[in-house]
Design an enzyme around this catalytic site. Structure first.
Site, PDB file in Angstrom:
ATOM      1  N   TRP A 117       0.721  -1.221   0.008  1.00 16.87           N
ATOM      2  CA  TRP A 117       0.203  -0.041  -0.124  1.00 16.87           C
ATOM      3  C   TRP A 117       0.801   1.295   0.063  1.00 16.87           C
ATOM      4  O   TRP A 117       0.367   2.331  -0.654  1.00 16.87           O
ATOM      5  CB  TRP A 117      -1.037   0.159   1.183  1.00 16.87           C
ATOM      6  CG  TRP A 117      -2.123  -1.001   0.988  1.00 16.87           C
ATOM      7  CD1 TRP A 117      -2.243  -2.168   1.618  1.00 16.87           C
ATOM      8  CD2 TRP A 117      -3.131  -0.971  -0.143  1.00 16.87           C
ATOM      9  NE1 TRP A 117      -3.208  -2.857   1.250  1.00 16.87           N
ATOM     10  CE2 TRP A 117      -3.929  -2.280  -0.072  1.00 16.87           C
ATOM     11  CE3 TRP A 117      -3.326  -0.220  -1.110  1.00 16.87           C
ATOM     12  CZ2 TRP A 117      -4.958  -2.790  -0.930  1.00 16.87           C
ATOM     13  CZ3 TRP A 117      -4.500  -0.482  -1.864  1.00 16.87           C
ATOM     14  CH2 TRP A 117      -5.009  -1.622  -1.798  1.00 16.87           C
ATOM     15  N   ASP A 206      -1.082   6.313   6.746  1.00 18.11           N
ATOM     16  CA  ASP A 206      -2.397   5.716   6.504  1.00 18.11           C
ATOM     17  C   ASP A 206      -2.460   4.419   7.528  1.00 18.11           C
ATOM     18  O   ASP A 206      -1.945   3.713   7.611  1.00 18.11           O
ATOM     19  CB  ASP A 206      -1.918   5.070   4.980  1.00 18.11           C
ATOM     20  CG  ASP A 206      -2.816   3.889   4.684  1.00 18.11           C
ATOM     21  OD1 ASP A 206      -4.035   3.678   5.428  1.00 18.11           O
ATOM     22  OD2 ASP A 206      -2.913   3.310   3.378  1.00 18.11           O
ATOM     23  N   LYS A 231     -12.316  -1.740   7.589  1.00 15.66           N
ATOM     24  CA  LYS A 231     -11.677  -2.881   8.190  1.00 15.66           C
ATOM     25  C   LYS A 231     -12.117  -2.857   9.589  1.00 15.66           C
ATOM     26  O   LYS A 231     -12.588  -3.920   9.843  1.00 15.66           O
ATOM     27  CB  LYS A 231     -10.182  -2.402   8.242  1.00 15.66           C
ATOM     28  CG  LYS A 231      -9.540  -1.833   6.899  1.00 15.66           C
ATOM     29  CD  LYS A 231      -9.292  -2.848   5.880  1.00 15.66           C
ATOM     30  CE  LYS A 231      -8.666  -2.379   4.681  1.00 15.66           C
ATOM     31  NZ  LYS A 231      -8.830  -3.236   3.636  1.00 15.66           N
TER      32      LYS A 231
HETATM   33  C1  LIG Z   1      -3.372  -0.065   4.304  1.00 19.86           C
HETATM   34  C2  LIG Z   1      -4.449   0.403   3.123  1.00 19.86           C
HETATM   35  N1  LIG Z   1      -4.357   1.286   2.691  1.00 19.86           N
HETATM   36  C3  LIG Z   1      -5.019   1.757   1.510  1.00 19.86           C
HETATM   37  C4  LIG Z   1      -6.020   0.887   0.988  1.00 19.86           C
HETATM   38  C5  LIG Z   1      -6.795   1.483  -0.156  1.00 19.86           C
HETATM   39  O1  LIG Z   1      -8.156   1.450   0.358  1.00 19.86           O
HETATM   40  P1  LIG Z   1      -9.384   1.606  -0.555  1.00 19.86           P
HETATM   41  O2  LIG Z   1      -9.820   0.434  -0.895  1.00 19.86           O
HETATM   42  O3  LIG Z   1     -10.443   2.110   0.474  1.00 19.86           O
HETATM   43  O4  LIG Z   1      -8.990   2.584  -1.638  1.00 19.86           O
HETATM   44  C6  LIG Z   1      -6.211  -0.505   1.654  1.00 19.86           C
HETATM   45  C7  LIG Z   1      -7.058  -1.240   1.293  1.00 19.86           C
HETATM   46  O5  LIG Z   1      -7.196  -2.290   1.328  1.00 19.86           O
HETATM   47  C8  LIG Z   1      -5.219  -0.695   2.627  1.00 19.86           C
HETATM   48  O6  LIG Z   1      -5.343  -1.924   3.325  1.00 19.86           O
END
Ligand SMILES: Cc1ncc(COP(=O)(O)O)c(C=O)c1O
Length: 411
Positions: A117, A206, A231
């Site tokens: 990510w 994040d 989550k």
């Molecule tokens: C740590 C993390 N950041 C960003 C994201 C991306 O999120 P989204 O699917 O809400 O765009 C995720 C998705 O699983 C994630 O686990």
């Protein structure tokens, strides 16, 4: 009286389990919200009843996470991916206002890359342009095989820029199962002591997959913390932002100086000035997440969840460790860098992983397959997954180990 409604144990990584009591309460609100005679998905987001709910939701996050008055709590949509872009655009606008003469070359964005990510977030920053994106450290370099994200790198390897427009990290890497430790003494803790010593460091985190599972270390030292709700605290469609006041800037004034124009809906100022109601928000997702954090407060707040989540993770990793010693399981993440929320491991041997997953499913435990990019098993241990449910998985793992041993003995 509550029944289980034929539900299974959901170890999925997101969207993921929500507390049954909240789902049941939401059923009522879906039909008649707060005695209005209208369901939550039908009522105006400008109604006084919804506003009161939103205010309470914000308060519950603020008090439980101990968010200081220097930081605003904002609600938006677009998920973590939306914030990969929004943090860059807002922080580039802020930097342009602070350093109008800085060229794109001098406008440096520091990314700490510890998993899939944060890697994606850095790629989006590069795609947006207008700055120089630096990888402060890439954890793959310090991995067992030189390719996988399996560790938090040693502090000595973190080389932050002197005056970056932002410094970015992902606290918990959901796919790879790597997380910064919360014990400040741990070598896998985030190296706050190495950050540039300006008073207002533009530190972005994040927290999508670890939001509200325990207190956030050094929360007040962050410029922006964000989390998709899907989550730990609610359905998809809601993104929670904690933004320090100095990062809520006039993006149009910055654009006049040459910064990239920021779409209104991504501008933190738009959100802040409108109390997160510039346009129609994700009313239903806010409602359900609001019920979750209210329930968290009633259960004792973050100290309670921290304790339970610590126990869940410790016992799960102990079970994986036992399987490792017997040559049946293999941990993917190096000791000390393991995530509390997403435990990843392999089941060794031809066809063994499928056997493990199929057997778990037969016993009503789903969502255990690892992310398609890395494979293996992933056990997500979010707040709504109870300790008893984790115990059930551990009992299954012990049986699986015993069976593997007897098959081996017979061979
Ligand atoms: C740590 C993390 N950041 C960003 C994201 C991306 O999120 P989204 O699917 O809400 O765009 C995720 C998705 O699983 C994630 O686990």
């Amino acid at each position: 009286m509550s029944t289980d409604h034929g539900r299974v144990i959901n170890f999925g990584a997101g969207p993921s389990a929500l507390p049954l009591s909240v789902l049941e309460e939401a059923q009522t609100g879906l039909v008649n919200f707060a005695g209005t005679g209208m369901g939550i998905a039908e009522i105006s987001h400008r109604s006084k009843e919804f506003q009161a709910f939103l205010d309470g939701f914000e308060r519950d996050i603020r008090t439980q996470l101990d968010v200081p008055p220097t930081h605003r709590i904002l609600f938006t949509q677009g998920g973590g991916t939306g914030q990969f872009s929004a943090v860059v655009l807002n922080l580039l606008a802020r930097y342009k206002l602070l350093r109008p003469q800085a060229s794109a070359e001098d406008t440096v964005l520091d990314y700490v890359v510890t998993g899939s990510w944060s890697k994606k977030a850095a790629e989006e920053a590069r795609r947006l342009g207008g700055s120089t994106v630096r990888t402060v450290v890439d954890a793959r370099v310090y991995s067992k095989d030189g390719k996988a994200f399996d560790n938090i790198p040693p502090h000595a390897e973190f080389a932050f820029s002197a005056d970056p427009a932002l410094i970015y990290y992902c606290e918990n890497e959901t796919v790879d199962g790597v997380e910064f430790a919360h014990d400040a003494q741990s070598p896998a803790a985030f190296p706050f002591h190495l950050l540039p010593q300006n008073t207002l460091v533009p530190l972005i985190a994040d927290y999508s997959s670890s939001f509200m599972c325990r207190p956030i270390p050094r929360l007040a030292d962050h410029a922006v913390i964000y989390a998709g709700a899907q989550k730990n605290i609610g359905p998809a469609g809601l993104t929670v932002l904690i933004v320090r006041e100095d990062c809520i800037v006039d993006v149009d004034a910055a654009a006049k100086l040459g910064a990239a124009p920021v779409p209104l809906i991504l501008s933190y100022k738009t959100l802040a000035d409108s109390g997160s109601l510039y346009n129609t928000p994700s009313v239903l997702a806010i409602y359900m997440a609001g019920l979750v954090v209210k329930r968290m407060k009633e259960n004792g707040g973050l100290p309670y969840y921290e304790e339970v989540n610590r126990r869940k993770a410790n016992k799960l990793y102990a079970a994986v460790h036992e399987g490792e010693q017997k040559g049946v399981f293999r941990r993917k993440v190096q000791q000390g860098s393991e995530s509390w929320m997403n435990a990843v491991f392999e089941v060794l041997g031809e066809g063994a992983e499928k056997k493990f997953l199929d057997g778990a499913e037969k016993e009503g435990m789903k969502g255990l397959k690892g992310h398609r990019s890395v494979g293996g098993v992933r056990v997500s241990l979010y707040n709504a997954v109870t300790e008893q449910e984790v115990d059930k998985l551990i009992a299954y793992m012990a049986r699986f180990l015993a069976e593997s041993a007897s098959v081996e003995a017979a061979a």
